[in-house]
Scaffold this active site. Sequence first.
Site, mmCIF file in Angstrom:
data_model
loop_
_atom_site.group_PDB
_atom_site.id
_atom_site.type_symbol
_atom_site.label_atom_id
_atom_site.label_comp_id
_atom_site.label_asym_id
_atom_site.label_seq_id
_atom_site.Cartn_x
_atom_site.Cartn_y
_atom_site.Cartn_z
ATOM 1 N N ASN A 111 0.936 -1.048 -0.131
ATOM 2 C CA ASN A 111 0.120 0.024 0.040
ATOM 3 C C ASN A 111 0.965 1.167 0.007
ATOM 4 O OD1 ASN A 111 -1.998 -1.871 0.205
ATOM 5 N ND2 ASN A 111 -2.555 -1.578 2.282
ATOM 6 N N CYS B 123 11.133 13.732 -9.050
ATOM 7 C CA CYS B 123 11.359 14.215 -10.405
ATOM 8 C C CYS B 123 11.218 13.315 -11.570
ATOM 9 C CB CYS B 123 12.929 14.762 -10.226
ATOM 10 S SG CYS B 123 13.252 15.412 -12.065
ATOM 11 N N ASN C 73 -8.427 -12.876 4.385
ATOM 12 C CA ASN C 73 -8.849 -12.157 3.042
ATOM 13 C C ASN C 73 -10.175 -12.194 3.099
ATOM 14 O OD1 ASN C 73 -9.491 -11.417 0.216
ATOM 15 N ND2 ASN C 73 -7.450 -11.339 -0.108
ATOM 16 N N GLY D 211 -5.301 -9.212 3.071
ATOM 17 C CA GLY D 211 -5.729 -8.179 1.998
ATOM 18 C C GLY D 211 -5.418 -7.991 0.716
ATOM 19 N N THR D 212 -4.602 -9.199 0.357
ATOM 20 C CA THR D 212 -3.896 -8.813 -1.175
ATOM 21 C C THR D 212 -4.453 -10.110 -1.937
ATOM 22 O OG1 THR D 212 -2.006 -8.799 -2.286
ATOM 23 C CG2 THR D 212 -1.661 -9.844 -0.182
ATOM 24 N N SER D 213 -4.647 -9.593 -3.074
ATOM 25 C CA SER D 213 -5.190 -10.654 -4.479
ATOM 26 C C SER D 213 -3.788 -11.532 -4.698
ATOM 27 C CB SER D 213 -6.060 -9.904 -5.663
ATOM 28 O OG SER D 213 -4.977 -9.106 -6.053
ATOM 29 N N ASP E 240 -0.541 4.389 1.122
ATOM 30 C CA ASP E 240 -1.255 5.239 1.885
ATOM 31 C C ASP E 240 -0.700 5.607 3.244
ATOM 32 O OD1 ASP E 240 -1.850 3.110 3.534
ATOM 33 O OD2 ASP E 240 -3.725 2.401 2.366
ATOM 34 N N HIS F 269 5.701 -0.592 -2.942
ATOM 35 C CA HIS F 269 5.294 0.062 -3.952
ATOM 36 C C HIS F 269 5.162 1.580 -3.889
ATOM 37 C CE1 HIS F 269 2.743 -3.584 -5.356
ATOM 38 N NE2 HIS F 269 4.229 -3.672 -5.603
ATOM 39 N N CYS G 100 10.365 20.224 -11.013
ATOM 40 C CA CYS G 100 11.596 19.885 -10.171
ATOM 41 C C CYS G 100 12.378 21.370 -10.666
ATOM 42 C CB CYS G 100 12.143 18.498 -10.798
ATOM 43 S SG CYS G 100 13.859 18.392 -10.015
HETATM 44 C C1 BJW Z 1 -10.195 -7.531 1.976
HETATM 45 C C2 BJW Z 1 -10.975 -6.530 2.448
HETATM 46 C C3 BJW Z 1 -11.178 -6.579 3.634
HETATM 47 C C4 BJW Z 1 -11.006 -6.622 0.347
HETATM 48 N N1 BJW Z 1 -10.313 -7.501 4.642
HETATM 49 N N2 BJW Z 1 -9.419 -8.417 2.615
HETATM 50 C C5 BJW Z 1 6.058 -12.059 -13.448
HETATM 51 C C6 BJW Z 1 4.610 -12.733 -13.995
HETATM 52 C C7 BJW Z 1 3.619 -11.920 -14.375
HETATM 53 C C8 BJW Z 1 3.741 -10.583 -14.604
HETATM 54 C C9 BJW Z 1 4.924 -9.886 -13.986
HETATM 55 C C10 BJW Z 1 5.703 -10.756 -13.492
HETATM 56 N N3 BJW Z 1 6.972 -9.814 -13.056
HETATM 57 C C11 BJW Z 1 6.488 -8.410 -13.302
HETATM 58 C C12 BJW Z 1 5.141 -8.662 -13.953
HETATM 59 C C13 BJW Z 1 4.596 -7.301 -14.141
HETATM 60 C C14 BJW Z 1 3.543 -6.592 -13.188
HETATM 61 C C15 BJW Z 1 2.486 -7.628 -12.618
HETATM 62 O O1 BJW Z 1 2.931 -8.439 -11.669
HETATM 63 N N4 BJW Z 1 1.631 -7.928 -13.562
HETATM 64 C C16 BJW Z 1 0.423 -8.878 -12.793
HETATM 65 C C17 BJW Z 1 -0.856 -7.984 -12.641
HETATM 66 C C18 BJW Z 1 0.103 -9.813 -13.952
HETATM 67 N N5 BJW Z 1 4.456 -6.413 -12.144
HETATM 68 C C19 BJW Z 1 5.436 -5.302 -12.244
HETATM 69 O O2 BJW Z 1 5.325 -4.575 -13.244
HETATM 70 C C20 BJW Z 1 5.919 -4.668 -11.145
HETATM 71 N N6 BJW Z 1 7.405 -4.464 -11.576
HETATM 72 C C21 BJW Z 1 8.349 -5.398 -11.902
HETATM 73 O O3 BJW Z 1 8.152 -6.724 -11.554
HETATM 74 O O4 BJW Z 1 9.271 -4.942 -12.327
HETATM 75 C C22 BJW Z 1 10.317 -5.943 -12.812
HETATM 76 C C23 BJW Z 1 10.135 -5.917 -14.285
HETATM 77 C C24 BJW Z 1 9.957 -4.728 -15.102
HETATM 78 C C25 BJW Z 1 9.784 -4.853 -16.583
HETATM 79 C C26 BJW Z 1 9.245 -6.197 -16.983
HETATM 80 C C27 BJW Z 1 9.456 -7.308 -16.185
HETATM 81 C C28 BJW Z 1 9.857 -7.095 -15.019
HETATM 82 C C29 BJW Z 1 5.646 -3.553 -10.503
HETATM 83 C C30 BJW Z 1 4.230 -3.776 -9.847
HETATM 84 C C31 BJW Z 1 3.871 -2.481 -9.347
HETATM 85 C C32 BJW Z 1 2.242 -2.326 -8.892
HETATM 86 N N7 BJW Z 1 1.672 -1.141 -8.965
HETATM 87 C C33 BJW Z 1 0.290 -0.999 -8.375
HETATM 88 C C34 BJW Z 1 0.002 0.458 -8.354
HETATM 89 C C35 BJW Z 1 0.902 1.457 -7.420
HETATM 90 C C36 BJW Z 1 0.710 2.766 -7.212
HETATM 91 C C37 BJW Z 1 -0.789 3.010 -7.052
HETATM 92 O O5 BJW Z 1 -1.394 2.888 -5.879
HETATM 93 O O6 BJW Z 1 -1.533 3.598 -8.007
HETATM 94 O O7 BJW Z 1 0.272 -1.285 -7.038
HETATM 95 S S1 BJW Z 1 -0.973 -1.932 -9.239
HETATM 96 C C38 BJW Z 1 -1.613 -2.269 -7.819
HETATM 97 O O8 BJW Z 1 -1.692 -3.436 -7.363
HETATM 98 C C39 BJW Z 1 -0.987 -1.754 -6.477
HETATM 99 C C40 BJW Z 1 -0.949 -2.741 -5.454
HETATM 100 O O9 BJW Z 1 -0.120 -2.534 -4.540
HETATM 101 C C41 BJW Z 1 -0.899 -3.987 -6.234
HETATM 102 C C42 BJW Z 1 -1.493 -4.955 -5.469
HETATM 103 O O10 BJW Z 1 -2.930 -5.015 -5.260
HETATM 104 P P1 BJW Z 1 -3.479 -5.531 -3.883
HETATM 105 O O11 BJW Z 1 -3.096 -4.842 -2.744
HETATM 106 O O12 BJW Z 1 -3.184 -7.040 -4.005
HETATM 107 O O13 BJW Z 1 -5.067 -5.144 -4.088
HETATM 108 P P2 BJW Z 1 -6.309 -5.746 -4.952
HETATM 109 O O14 BJW Z 1 -7.246 -4.821 -5.235
HETATM 110 O O15 BJW Z 1 -5.693 -6.762 -6.149
HETATM 111 O O16 BJW Z 1 -6.729 -7.029 -3.821
HETATM 112 C C43 BJW Z 1 -7.291 -6.643 -2.706
HETATM 113 C C44 BJW Z 1 -7.554 -7.934 -1.852
HETATM 114 O O17 BJW Z 1 -8.208 -7.580 -0.671
HETATM 115 C C45 BJW Z 1 -8.656 -8.718 -2.682
HETATM 116 O O18 BJW Z 1 -8.319 -10.176 -2.426
HETATM 117 C C46 BJW Z 1 -9.887 -8.682 -1.411
HETATM 118 O O19 BJW Z 1 -10.597 -9.869 -1.405
HETATM 119 C C47 BJW Z 1 -9.279 -8.399 -0.249
HETATM 120 N N8 BJW Z 1 -10.251 -7.427 0.808
HETATM 121 N N9 BJW Z 1 -11.558 -5.900 1.613
HETATM 122 C C48 BJW Z 1 -9.608 -8.500 3.951
HETATM 123 N N10 BJW Z 1 -11.962 -5.696 4.631
#
Ligand code: BJW
Length: 244
Positions: free
Chosen positions: A98, A123, A207, A181-183, A100, A115, A142
Amino acid sequence: MKIARMMVAKAKSIVVLTGAGISAESGIPTFRDAQTGLWAKHSPEELATSEAFERNPGLVWSWYAHRRAVVKLVQPNAGHYALVKMALNREFTLITQNVDSLHQRAGSQNVLELHGSILRAKCFTEGKIFHKWPETDKIPKCDCGAYLRPDVVWFGESLAKETLDKAFEVAQKCDLFISIGTSSLVQPAALLPLIAIKQGAQLLEINKEETSLTKYATHAVQGSSGILLPMIMGMWKYRLDVLK
Ligand code: BJW
């Protein structure tokens, strides 16, 4: 619940990985919820890549400015506070996806922000970090003349090496890994629990629903982290608040 409580009580070294779900009860939308998730309304390609910023910096900056305003208005919830208690008297590392800062506002220390943070900017060309900037209609710049961008990790960008190295290191050494709380869809964060179990750690998942990680969990509890975590930590005051 009893099993989860016992797992936490017995563990000497805990690593917790949180995602957007832990902040949902504070009023911050998750990303992938089909109705309320940020990606249900906006395309990640248009808002969360450096190409998107280059194409339309105004759109991206204003979307993050809006989210920053929301983050500043809301408060940490009982789940965040329960993790402050969980850290006491044991080895403990909190890793969050997160941006936040709600864990830090609840009182958690040494949080590994995989993240980045929406409360910082950098910048776009030189990466210099900014903690403050004028909040106007214009995108701040910047000293070098380039635009500032949010200091978050967008798709296709590398995570900060030192932070990621530390996260892998602690995941390899813990005896209990808790995913909250992560997918578990975004890499490389989603690898961390798998590394922990490969080294012999137990895995607890909390979750609202099943995820791709659930099948690997030693134990999975389905429900809201803002209710379950205080229960696990025996924080009955929060439980009573919920029942009011
Ligand atoms: C509750 C609840 C309650 C609800 N109680 N539970 C290898 C394989 C495949 C793909 C890739 C790979 N390596 C890299 C990739 C590409 C990509 C990736 O992973 N893509 C996939 C989507 C397929 N990754 C990247 O690009 C990463 N970089 C990287 O690996 O660099 C090296 C590289 C570079 C170039 C090429 C290859 C490698 C960077 C990832 C950056 C993610 N950024 C974001 C945005 C951040 C800024 C912003 O906030 O705007 O990060 S995307 C978004 O997803 C954010 C989150 O941190 C992240 C994860 O999401 P999260 O937290 O899991 O949220 P949700 O909504 O998915 O899930 C919420 C969960 O909560 C659910 O399960 C609910 O059920 C639950 N829930 N209420 C308990 N009350």
